[in-house]
Enzyme design. Structure first.
Site, PDB file in Angstrom:
ATOM      1  N   GLN A   1       0.667 -10.284 -47.454  1.00  0.00           N
ATOM      2  CA  GLN A   1       1.913  -9.761 -47.131  1.00  0.00           C
ATOM      3  C   GLN A   1       1.730  -8.662 -46.071  1.00  0.00           C
ATOM      4  O   GLN A   1       2.519  -8.507 -45.091  1.00  0.00           O
ATOM      5  CB  GLN A   1       2.983  -9.152 -48.367  1.00  0.00           C
ATOM      6  CG  GLN A   1       3.658 -10.160 -49.188  1.00  0.00           C
ATOM      7  CD  GLN A   1       4.672  -9.513 -50.142  1.00  0.00           C
ATOM      8  OE1 GLN A   1       4.419  -8.358 -50.569  1.00  0.00           O
ATOM      9  NE2 GLN A   1       5.516 -10.303 -50.602  1.00  0.00           N
TER      10      GLN A   1
ATOM     11  N   GLU B   1      -1.874   6.979  -3.055  1.00  0.00           N
ATOM     12  CA  GLU B   1      -2.737   7.592  -2.420  1.00  0.00           C
ATOM     13  C   GLU B   1      -3.614   8.338  -3.310  1.00  0.00           C
ATOM     14  O   GLU B   1      -3.024   8.596  -4.635  1.00  0.00           O
ATOM     15  CB  GLU B   1      -2.126   8.551  -1.227  1.00  0.00           C
ATOM     16  CG  GLU B   1      -1.596   7.681  -0.160  1.00  0.00           C
ATOM     17  CD  GLU B   1      -0.996   8.620   0.883  1.00  0.00           C
ATOM     18  OE1 GLU B   1      -1.335   9.948   0.722  1.00  0.00           O
ATOM     19  OE2 GLU B   1      -0.326   8.254   1.881  1.00  0.00           O
ATOM     20  N   PRO B   2      -4.795   8.883  -3.014  1.00  0.00           N
ATOM     21  CA  PRO B   2      -5.673   9.714  -4.122  1.00  0.00           C
ATOM     22  C   PRO B   2      -4.837  11.015  -4.294  1.00  0.00           C
ATOM     23  O   PRO B   2      -5.016  11.205  -5.771  1.00  0.00           O
ATOM     24  CB  PRO B   2      -6.798  10.002  -2.988  1.00  0.00           C
ATOM     25  CG  PRO B   2      -7.124   8.887  -2.159  1.00  0.00           C
ATOM     26  CD  PRO B   2      -5.534   8.524  -1.834  1.00  0.00           C
TER      27      PRO B   2
ATOM     28  N   ALA C   1       0.811  -1.278   0.143  1.00  0.00           N
ATOM     29  CA  ALA C   1       0.026   0.060   0.177  1.00  0.00           C
ATOM     30  C   ALA C   1       0.883   1.315  -0.091  1.00  0.00           C
ATOM     31  O   ALA C   1       1.402   1.825   1.188  1.00  0.00           O
ATOM     32  CB  ALA C   1      -0.775  -0.096   1.204  1.00  0.00           C
TER      33      ALA C   1
ATOM     34  N   GLU D   1       2.895   0.846 -10.831  1.00  0.00           N
ATOM     35  CA  GLU D   1       4.503   0.564 -10.598  1.00  0.00           C
ATOM     36  C   GLU D   1       5.313   1.708 -11.248  1.00  0.00           C
ATOM     37  O   GLU D   1       6.324   1.054 -11.920  1.00  0.00           O
ATOM     38  CB  GLU D   1       4.996  -0.722 -10.820  1.00  0.00           C
ATOM     39  CG  GLU D   1       4.174  -1.657  -9.671  1.00  0.00           C
ATOM     40  CD  GLU D   1       4.863  -3.121  -9.420  1.00  0.00           C
ATOM     41  OE1 GLU D   1       6.066  -3.293  -9.749  1.00  0.00           O
ATOM     42  OE2 GLU D   1       4.167  -3.976  -9.223  1.00  0.00           O
TER      43      GLU D   1
ATOM     44  N   GLY E   1     -10.188  -9.709 -36.310  1.00  0.00           N
ATOM     45  CA  GLY E   1     -11.563  -8.859 -36.832  1.00  0.00           C
ATOM     46  C   GLY E   1     -12.451  -8.972 -35.902  1.00  0.00           C
ATOM     47  O   GLY E   1     -12.037  -8.601 -34.584  1.00  0.00           O
TER      48      GLY E   1
ATOM     49  N   GLU F   1       5.565   7.249 -18.754  1.00  0.00           N
ATOM     50  CA  GLU F   1       6.200   8.693 -18.756  1.00  0.00           C
ATOM     51  C   GLU F   1       7.318   8.550 -17.327  1.00  0.00           C
ATOM     52  O   GLU F   1       8.490   9.111 -17.627  1.00  0.00           O
ATOM     53  CB  GLU F   1       5.272   9.682 -18.546  1.00  0.00           C
ATOM     54  CG  GLU F   1       4.359   9.890 -19.850  1.00  0.00           C
ATOM     55  CD  GLU F   1       3.150   8.951 -19.794  1.00  0.00           C
ATOM     56  OE1 GLU F   1       3.175   8.006 -18.928  1.00  0.00           O
ATOM     57  OE2 GLU F   1       2.509   9.029 -20.548  1.00  0.00           O
TER      58      GLU F   1
ATOM     59  N   ALA G   1      -1.433  11.002  -4.275  1.00  0.00           N
ATOM     60  CA  ALA G   1       0.075  10.723  -4.362  1.00  0.00           C
ATOM     61  C   ALA G   1       0.254   9.263  -4.995  1.00  0.00           C
ATOM     62  O   ALA G   1       0.328   8.421  -4.498  1.00  0.00           O
ATOM     63  CB  ALA G   1       0.765  10.363  -3.102  1.00  0.00           C
TER      64      ALA G   1
ATOM     65  N   ARG H   1      -7.753 -18.758 -40.774  1.00  0.00           N
ATOM     66  CA  ARG H   1      -8.828 -17.853 -41.273  1.00  0.00           C
ATOM     67  C   ARG H   1      -8.750 -17.817 -42.818  1.00  0.00           C
ATOM     68  O   ARG H   1      -7.737 -17.169 -43.514  1.00  0.00           O
ATOM     69  CB  ARG H   1      -8.734 -16.411 -40.812  1.00  0.00           C
ATOM     70  CG  ARG H   1      -9.943 -15.575 -41.372  1.00  0.00           C
ATOM     71  CD  ARG H   1     -11.090 -15.851 -40.932  1.00  0.00           C
ATOM     72  NE  ARG H   1     -12.171 -14.915 -41.313  1.00  0.00           N
ATOM     73  CZ  ARG H   1     -13.486 -15.025 -41.567  1.00  0.00           C
ATOM     74  NH1 ARG H   1     -14.134 -16.238 -41.237  1.00  0.00           N
ATOM     75  NH2 ARG H   1     -14.190 -13.961 -41.962  1.00  0.00           N
TER      76      ARG H   1
HETATM   77  C1  LIG Z   1      -4.916  -1.847 -11.614  1.00  0.00           C
HETATM   78  C2  LIG Z   1      -4.011  -1.155 -10.700  1.00  0.00           C
HETATM   79  C3  LIG Z   1      -3.601  -1.749  -9.726  1.00  0.00           C
HETATM   80  C4  LIG Z   1      -2.457  -1.081  -8.717  1.00  0.00           C
HETATM   81  N1  LIG Z   1      -2.273  -1.810  -7.627  1.00  0.00           N
HETATM   82  C5  LIG Z   1      -1.267  -1.037  -6.663  1.00  0.00           C
HETATM   83  C6  LIG Z   1      -0.978  -1.591  -5.372  1.00  0.00           C
HETATM   84  O1  LIG Z   1      -1.046  -2.761  -5.393  1.00  0.00           O
HETATM   85  N2  LIG Z   1      -0.215  -0.742  -4.665  1.00  0.00           N
HETATM   86  C7  LIG Z   1       0.027   0.670  -4.932  1.00  0.00           C
HETATM   87  O2  LIG Z   1       0.409   1.317  -3.970  1.00  0.00           O
HETATM   88  N3  LIG Z   1      -0.631   1.157  -5.745  1.00  0.00           N
HETATM   89  C8  LIG Z   1      -1.242   0.475  -6.961  1.00  0.00           C
HETATM   90  N4  LIG Z   1      -1.698   1.021  -8.285  1.00  0.00           N
HETATM   91  C9  LIG Z   1      -1.449   2.550  -8.256  1.00  0.00           C
HETATM   92  C10 LIG Z   1      -0.508   2.660  -9.273  1.00  0.00           C
HETATM   93  O3  LIG Z   1       0.847   2.692  -8.853  1.00  0.00           O
HETATM   94  C11 LIG Z   1      -0.706   4.250  -9.663  1.00  0.00           C
HETATM   95  O4  LIG Z   1      -2.021   4.293 -10.515  1.00  0.00           O
HETATM   96  C12 LIG Z   1       0.385   5.036 -10.442  1.00  0.00           C
HETATM   97  O5  LIG Z   1       1.417   5.241  -9.562  1.00  0.00           O
HETATM   98  C13 LIG Z   1      -0.064   6.302 -11.059  1.00  0.00           C
HETATM   99  O6  LIG Z   1      -0.544   7.148 -10.273  1.00  0.00           O
HETATM  100  P1  LIG Z   1      -2.033   7.863 -10.524  1.00  0.00           P
HETATM  101  O7  LIG Z   1      -3.149   6.780 -10.880  1.00  0.00           O
HETATM  102  O8  LIG Z   1      -2.403   8.626  -9.398  1.00  0.00           O
HETATM  103  O9  LIG Z   1      -1.718   8.640 -11.416  1.00  0.00           O
HETATM  104  P2  LIG Z   1      -1.203  10.183 -11.726  1.00  0.00           P
HETATM  105  O10 LIG Z   1      -0.149  10.244 -10.885  1.00  0.00           O
HETATM  106  O11 LIG Z   1      -2.317  11.131 -11.586  1.00  0.00           O
HETATM  107  O12 LIG Z   1      -0.579  10.153 -13.137  1.00  0.00           O
HETATM  108  C14 LIG Z   1      -1.387  10.265 -14.262  1.00  0.00           C
HETATM  109  C15 LIG Z   1      -0.853  10.158 -15.638  1.00  0.00           C
HETATM  110  O13 LIG Z   1       0.151  11.077 -15.551  1.00  0.00           O
HETATM  111  C16 LIG Z   1       1.253  10.743 -16.549  1.00  0.00           C
HETATM  112  N5  LIG Z   1       2.486  11.442 -15.737  1.00  0.00           N
HETATM  113  C17 LIG Z   1       2.827  11.085 -14.596  1.00  0.00           C
HETATM  114  N6  LIG Z   1       3.987  11.662 -14.208  1.00  0.00           N
HETATM  115  C18 LIG Z   1       4.447  12.341 -15.375  1.00  0.00           C
HETATM  116  C19 LIG Z   1       5.322  13.293 -15.635  1.00  0.00           C
HETATM  117  N7  LIG Z   1       6.428  13.438 -14.709  1.00  0.00           N
HETATM  118  N8  LIG Z   1       5.255  13.848 -16.751  1.00  0.00           N
HETATM  119  C20 LIG Z   1       4.660  13.949 -17.666  1.00  0.00           C
HETATM  120  N9  LIG Z   1       3.481  12.905 -17.460  1.00  0.00           N
HETATM  121  C21 LIG Z   1       3.367  12.147 -16.120  1.00  0.00           C
HETATM  122  C22 LIG Z   1       1.111   9.232 -16.566  1.00  0.00           C
HETATM  123  O14 LIG Z   1       0.528   9.063 -17.943  1.00  0.00           O
HETATM  124  C23 LIG Z   1       0.298   9.010 -15.624  1.00  0.00           C
HETATM  125  O15 LIG Z   1      -0.632   7.940 -16.057  1.00  0.00           O
HETATM  126  C24 LIG Z   1      -2.352   0.195  -8.907  1.00  0.00           C
HETATM  127  C25 LIG Z   1      -3.083   0.853 -10.242  1.00  0.00           C
HETATM  128  C26 LIG Z   1      -3.683   0.386 -10.851  1.00  0.00           C
HETATM  129  C27 LIG Z   1      -4.258   0.783 -12.082  1.00  0.00           C
END
Ligand SMILES: Cc1cc2nc3c(=O)[nH]c(=O)nc-3n(C[C@H](O)[C@H](O)[C@H](O)COP(=O)(O)OP(=O)(O)OC[C@H]3O[C@@H](n4cnc5c(N)ncnc54)[C@H](O)[C@@H]3O)c2cc1C
Length: 399
Positions: free
Chosen positions: A283, A133-134, A130, A367, A343, A371, A136, A272
């Site tokens: 090709q 965060e919303p 974990a 993870e 298709g 980007e 972070a 197919r």
């Molecule tokens: C299916 C799933 C499973 C997950 N499981 C876990 C888990 O087990 N534990 C855990 O801790 N987290 C987990 N996560 C969270 C995941 O690590 C985050 O969603 C990820 O780090 C991106 O954070 P965010 O969703 O807040 O997107 P944001 O941080 O808001 O980023 C949004 C987008 O901005 C772009 N971006 C980011 N940084 C930059 C930059 N510097 N420059 C330009 N563009 C950028 C990227 O395209 C990114 O997708 C999971 C997410 C998903 C979707």
């Protein structure tokens, strides 16, 4: 079964070839092709089956806990690649046992290892990691979930979101702000058992490739200080070290999805019938297949280079980022091409390529989004350049 010639690459030892062969046979027999609607029950059952068959031992480190001596990245990657080829959920069940317990394997006390790792390795305890965060996600250091020390206990307050295995895990490794220093240096890692008062699942989150996922809430949640992993303030470093192992394995899972898409596409293209030929006789189709195969090999080379390099004890920050970026973006393209070859059938719910199309999407986000991987690679390049930079040449004045 996919083309396995890559197993003769010098990155592997005989034990890896043996592991890949044995797991392939096991998966063909034990991993269900179809998953029903109760994703929690399926996940629990996959964890139990993977544990009982001994595969989860590879996800944790420490021989005295029924596991491998040290975490072998190549084994983890081969297992994820193979499982992902059979089922996204089986790969998820395996991967989360490793990611969720990784901090304990790397930095846990002997008591923490004893208490958690053997149960994880047997599939008797489900783990979660974990960090997000919303507010972070990509910017991990912006985390707000806090832990303060009070009367020999850590008191957790705040939220975590997108937590895989949220709702079914037996314990959660939770990263909290402990404020020893600003930013990344003021974060610590704690183990929170499910059912601890003050800890609740605030919301279950439905995603396009279903697996257990939740938002967690901590309200005055008290745990013994002995549940802290490593020293106070070391949490960020522990999280990054854990991700260094598992980031490469996300790339391996993407590779597994791509290989499955390739197998499906080859079968479809060669069977197919159209215009008095089969699809593979054209090709334009051959160009697609060639591009798919090349993308897969390029990804595999980067995945197993990173895994091998880590197993040699070297830093893999740059190599893991390259592997994840290339393999997840590449798999997305390979799977999209497979859907195109199928298709209309390619977008029918339940078709393997349709399932893969949904499975691959989040690997380009979690993870570290693509980007973020690009930024890591560039940062490492510029760091190298800074270390080796020659003195700037004097500017020549025009006469
Ligand atoms: C299916 C799933 C499973 C997950 N499981 C876990 C888990 O087990 N534990 C855990 O801790 N987290 C987990 N996560 C969270 C995941 O690590 C985050 O969603 C990820 O780090 C991106 O954070 P965010 O969703 O807040 O997107 P944001 O941080 O808001 O980023 C949004 C987008 O901005 C772009 N971006 C980011 N940084 C930059 C930059 N510097 N420059 C330009 N563009 C950028 C990227 O395209 C990114 O997708 C999971 C997410 C998903 C979707």
């Amino acid at each position: 079964m996919s083309d396995t010639r890559y197993l003769s690459w010098p990155f592997f030892e005989e034990r890896h070839r043996q592991l890949a062969g044995e797991l392939e046979s096991w998966a063909a027999e034990h991993v269900p092709h179809e998953h029903g609607t109760d994703v929690d029950a399926q996940c629990r059952s996959l964890v139990r089956a993977l544990g009982a068959a001994g595969w989860l031992k590879h996800a944790v480190g420490g021989r005295s806990h029924g596991a491998a001596d040290a975490i072998d990245t190549r084994s983890i990657c081969l297992i994820r690649e193979t499982l992902a080829r059979h089922s996204g959920l089986a790969d998820f069940a395996f991967a989360m046992q490793g990611l969720g317990s990784g901090a304990i394997s790397l930095q846990g006390t002997p008591e923490q290892k004893e208490r958690y790792l053997s149960r994880v390795a047997r599939g008797e305890a489900i783990a979660a990691f974990a960090l997000s965060e919303p507010e972070a996600g990509s910017d991990v250091a912006a985390m707000q979930c806090s832990a303060r020390v009070e009367g020999g206990q850590a008191v957790l307050d705040g939220e975590k979101t997108w937590i895989s295995n949220g709702g079914i895990a037996d314990f959660y490794v939770v990263f909290c702000r402990t404020a020893e220093a600003p930013g990344a240096r003021g974060i610590s890692a704690f183990i929170v058992d499910a059912g601890t008062p003050g800890f609740e699942i605030a919301e279950r989150i439905e995603v396009i490739a279903p697996h257990p996922l939740a938002r967690l809430r901590f309200t005055n949640c008290r745990i013994p200080l002995s549940q802290r992993i490593g020293a106070a303030g070391e949490g960020f470093k522990i999280a990054m070290r854990t991700l260094d192992i598992f980031r490469t394995s996300v790339a391996a899972a993407a590779l597994g999805f791509a290989r499955r898409a390739m197998d499906e596409a080859l079968h479809r293209a060669t069977t197919r019938k159209m215009f008095n030929q089969v699809l593979a006789d054209f090709q334009l189709t051959q160009a697609k297949l060639a591009q798919m195969a090349t993308t897969i090999d390029a990804s595999a080379l980067l995945v197993y280079r990173a895994a091998w390099q880590r197993d040699q004890g070297h830093n893999v920050t740059r190599e893991a980022a390259m592997a994840k970026l290339t393999a997840t973006e590449g798999a997305h393209q390979v799977i999209d091409a497979a859907v195109q070859i199928f298709g209309g059938l390619g977008v029918v719910s339940g078709q393997p390529v349709e399932r893969l199309y949904r499975e691959i999407r989040s690997l380009r986000i979690y993870e570290g989004a693509s980007e973020v991987q690009q930024l890591i690679i560039a940062r490492e390049l510029l760091k190298d350049l800074g270390n080796k930079a020659p003195a700037p040449s004097p500017v020549r004045k025009t006469p």
